[in-house]
Enzyme design. Structure first.
Site, PDB file in Angstrom:
ATOM      1  N   GLU A   1      -4.339   8.103  -3.496  1.00 47.39           N
ATOM      2  CA  GLU A   1      -4.924   6.430  -2.915  1.00 47.39           C
ATOM      3  C   GLU A   1      -5.404   5.428  -3.764  1.00 47.39           C
ATOM      4  O   GLU A   1      -4.891   3.843  -2.989  1.00 47.39           O
ATOM      5  CB  GLU A   1      -6.418   6.966  -1.597  1.00 47.39           C
ATOM      6  CG  GLU A   1      -6.536   5.502  -0.834  1.00 47.39           C
ATOM      7  CD  GLU A   1      -6.211   5.654   0.461  1.00 47.39           C
ATOM      8  OE1 GLU A   1      -5.137   6.216   0.639  1.00 47.39           O
ATOM      9  OE2 GLU A   1      -6.110   3.870   0.942  1.00 47.39           O
TER      10      GLU A   1
ATOM     11  N   HIS B   1       0.810  -1.280   0.099  1.00 44.09           N
ATOM     12  CA  HIS B   1      -0.060  -0.105  -0.185  1.00 44.09           C
ATOM     13  C   HIS B   1       0.800   0.907  -0.074  1.00 44.09           C
ATOM     14  O   HIS B   1       0.776   2.592  -0.650  1.00 44.09           O
ATOM     15  CB  HIS B   1      -0.783  -0.197   1.393  1.00 44.09           C
ATOM     16  CG  HIS B   1      -1.881   1.443   1.178  1.00 44.09           C
ATOM     17  ND1 HIS B   1      -3.008   1.512   0.797  1.00 44.09           N
ATOM     18  CD2 HIS B   1      -1.507   2.389   2.432  1.00 44.09           C
ATOM     19  CE1 HIS B   1      -3.905   2.234   1.147  1.00 44.09           C
ATOM     20  NE2 HIS B   1      -3.049   3.247   1.432  1.00 44.09           N
ATOM     21  N   GLU B   2       1.600   1.149   0.635  1.00 46.24           N
ATOM     22  CA  GLU B   2       2.534   2.709   1.756  1.00 46.24           C
ATOM     23  C   GLU B   2       3.559   2.471  -0.146  1.00 46.24           C
ATOM     24  O   GLU B   2       3.597   4.107  -0.914  1.00 46.24           O
ATOM     25  CB  GLU B   2       3.617   2.541   2.263  1.00 46.24           C
ATOM     26  CG  GLU B   2       2.418   2.085   3.666  1.00 46.24           C
ATOM     27  CD  GLU B   2       1.436   3.688   3.398  1.00 46.24           C
ATOM     28  OE1 GLU B   2       2.024   4.947   2.806  1.00 46.24           O
ATOM     29  OE2 GLU B   2       0.692   3.134   4.299  1.00 46.24           O
TER      30      GLU B   2
ATOM     31  N   HIS C   1       2.178   5.108  -2.665  1.00 43.59           N
ATOM     32  CA  HIS C   1       1.912   5.677  -2.427  1.00 43.59           C
ATOM     33  C   HIS C   1       2.972   6.792  -3.004  1.00 43.59           C
ATOM     34  O   HIS C   1       3.641   7.798  -4.256  1.00 43.59           O
ATOM     35  CB  HIS C   1       1.775   6.543  -1.281  1.00 43.59           C
ATOM     36  CG  HIS C   1       0.280   6.214  -1.433  1.00 43.59           C
ATOM     37  ND1 HIS C   1      -0.793   7.163  -1.313  1.00 43.59           N
ATOM     38  CD2 HIS C   1      -0.703   5.436   0.776  1.00 43.59           C
ATOM     39  CE1 HIS C   1      -1.731   7.413  -1.207  1.00 43.59           C
ATOM     40  NE2 HIS C   1      -1.956   6.025   0.336  1.00 43.59           N
TER      41      HIS C   1
HETATM   42 ZN    ZN Z   1      -3.047   4.972   1.725  1.00 48.45          ZN
END
Ligand code: ZN
Length: 506
Positions: A299, A269-270, A273
């Site tokens: 996101e 997830h990170e 980003h």
């Molecule tokens: Zn996030």
């Protein structure tokens, strides 16, 4: 910088770049605070950050910016709104006007209340005592109303607050898309709940040594395209990703030796980003053409790598044998299909941050509906816990046993972040629609993932999503890239296509 450009434009860009340097220093202090800083340094760090925040705010509201923008209003540069220079002028004007509409006293009051609100909330959550939090929430809602009124809005106050996180998006449009999603998602989740099939998640709760998790997660982040030469991965309590400069993107995660998904999907997830930040145009760092367009789009990048990619069977066709090497004792007798089903568990739960890919959106919808009601005065703050519990029962079929696991679980409202929540669900919806388009453009993504190839998707994202920066608002970006406005169909189709066979739904 091109010398033939108007002096006002060059000075505006120079000023903005310097403000970006101040901001990146502020972010670096923030990153350090959440990763390495000794606890006793907290109050001095607060002084450093308050001073910097004040300097940045003064720079951003400097009347000189207004003069430069006025000089540029009729220039040919401003005429082509979607060119890079046109985007600089248009976006800086938007930001400047918005900031200067807020009275200084209100800005300071909001900043102070955010800090106090978080402290009170932390205590209230710990003691499961909503009544002690209610007064400061009332005050926060009141100030947010004043903020919305000062900024101005088209339809409702929520529009003005949403704009801070998802610029130029409307409450009505988000409401329409999320309501349509709810109509289809609630029955799907109910069907899954009624299924005879359920994964065995015990295999995720065995022992996964931290060192091995770290190496495995880092290798996966690098494989999907996070550049460790221009970034780092560190440990923290509440994971985040922070862009500290054009070549400095920091990921963080936390490790649970007894639950594999926490760190691994957190890292994906990170890293998503981070890949967005690394994919922005470096030459434009700190200026709108080189900046993220919205939180929802940011996101979408993290969600896509986490869910559409990281929770796909194809991803694990490649990664599961590597996982078995990394965790030999733990996974020796586990099959790929057992593992794949386990990481795709769907089960209604109370806590948003622990929710699965499907039910997560309903957690957001509940907050989106409630914060609108609070702001528009339909819902008194004292009635919030009851309203919260009723919605959890209606949408997810679960009932919080206390407010700590209910209305007090999130930090957002206590810090004044009202209008933030919908960006999480927008991220899921954008991700699904972008992914469907990438799959159509790039041929069979599944086949690429199964052989460990992620670079074509990363390049597609960089070209289509990252590099435009703020040249188009999010809604327009979605239409340009996918050929149609945002709706919930892609997300629903992808969830059905994956969960249908796993849960043997008809
Ligand atoms: Zn996030």
């Amino acid at each position: 910088m091109d010398e033939s450009l108007p002096a006002a434009y060059q000075q505006l860009c120079q000023h903005q770049r310097e403000t970006a340097i101040f901001s990146s220093v502020e972010h670096l202090l923030g990153w350090d605070e959440r990763t390495l800083m000794p606890p006793a340094a907290a109050s001095y760090r607060a002084e450093q950050m308050t001073l910097l925040a004040g300097m940045i705010h003064r720079r951003q509201t400097d009347p000189q910016i207004g003069q430069w923008l006025e000089e540029l209003a009729d220039s040919p540069l401003a005429a082509d709104r979607q060119s890079d220079a046109g985007t600089v002028i248009r976006q800086l004007k938007r930001q400047y006007e918005k900031r200067t509409r807020l009275p200084q006293a209100l800005v300071e009051e909001l900043a102070k209340l955010a800090i106090e609100g978080q402290q009170v909330w932390q205590q209230a959550r710990q003691e499961d005592d909503y009544a002690s939090f209610a007064p400061i929430l009332k005050k926060t809602i009141e100030l947010k109303r004043q903020q919305a009124d000062a900024i101005g809005f088209a339809d409702c106050r929520y529009d003005a607050l949403l704009d801070d996180f998802e610029p130029q998006e409307s409450t009505a449009n988000v409401g329409r898309v999320l309501a349509a999603l709810r109509e289809d998602l609630v029955p799907l989740i109910r069907q899954i709940g009624d299924s005879r099939r359920a994964p065995d998640i015990e295999l995720l709760q065995r022992r996964y040594p931290m060192d091995a998790q770290q190496a495995f997660g880092r290798a996966a982040a690098a494989r999907i395209g996070f550049d460790f030469h221009r970034g780092r991965l560190d440990t923290t309590v509440h994971p985040f990703c922070s862009g500290l400069g054009p070549n400095d993107t920091r990921l963080t995660t936390r490790y649970d030796e007894r639950f594999f998904p926490t760190a691994f999907f957190g890292i994906l997830h990170e890293a998503g980003h981070g890949i967005y930040d690394q994919g922005l145009r470096q030459l434009w760092y700190g200026l709108p053409p080189g900046q993220e367009v919205s939180l929802g789009i940011h996101e979408s990048q993290s969600r896509m790598w986490e869910n559409q990619v990281g929770r796909s069977r194809a991803f694990w066709q490649f990664h599961f044998p590597l996982a078995q090497e990394a965790f030999p004792d733990t996974l020796a007798k586990v099959t790929l299909d057992e593992f794949y089903f386990a990481i795709n568990l769907v089960r209604p739960s109370l806590i948003r941050v622990e929710a699965d890919e499907a039910t997560y959106n309903l957690h957001i919808l509940i907050r989106f509906e409630l914060e609108q009601a609070l702001l528009e005065d339909d819902l008194p703050v004292d009635d919030l816990p009851t309203a919260w519990n009723e919605k959890y029962q209606a949408y997810l079929g679960v009932q919080p046993p206390n407010d700590r696991e209910g209305v007090l679980q999130d930090i957002h409202w206590s810090s004044g972040a009202i209008g933030y929540f919908p960006t999480y669900a927008l991220g899921n919806l954008y991700a699904a629609q972008f992914f469907a388009q990438a799959d159509a453009d790039l041929g069979d993504l599944k086949q690429q993932f199964a052989s460990g190839q992620f670079e074509p998707l990363r390049q597609w994202l960089q070209r289509n999503i990252h590099q435009p920066g703020q040249c188009y608002p999010a809604a327009e970006l979605v239409e340009r890239v996918t050929g149609r406005p945002l709706d919930h169909q892609c997300l629903l189709q992808q969830l059905r296509a994956k969960l249908g066979p796993l849960y043997e739904l008809d």
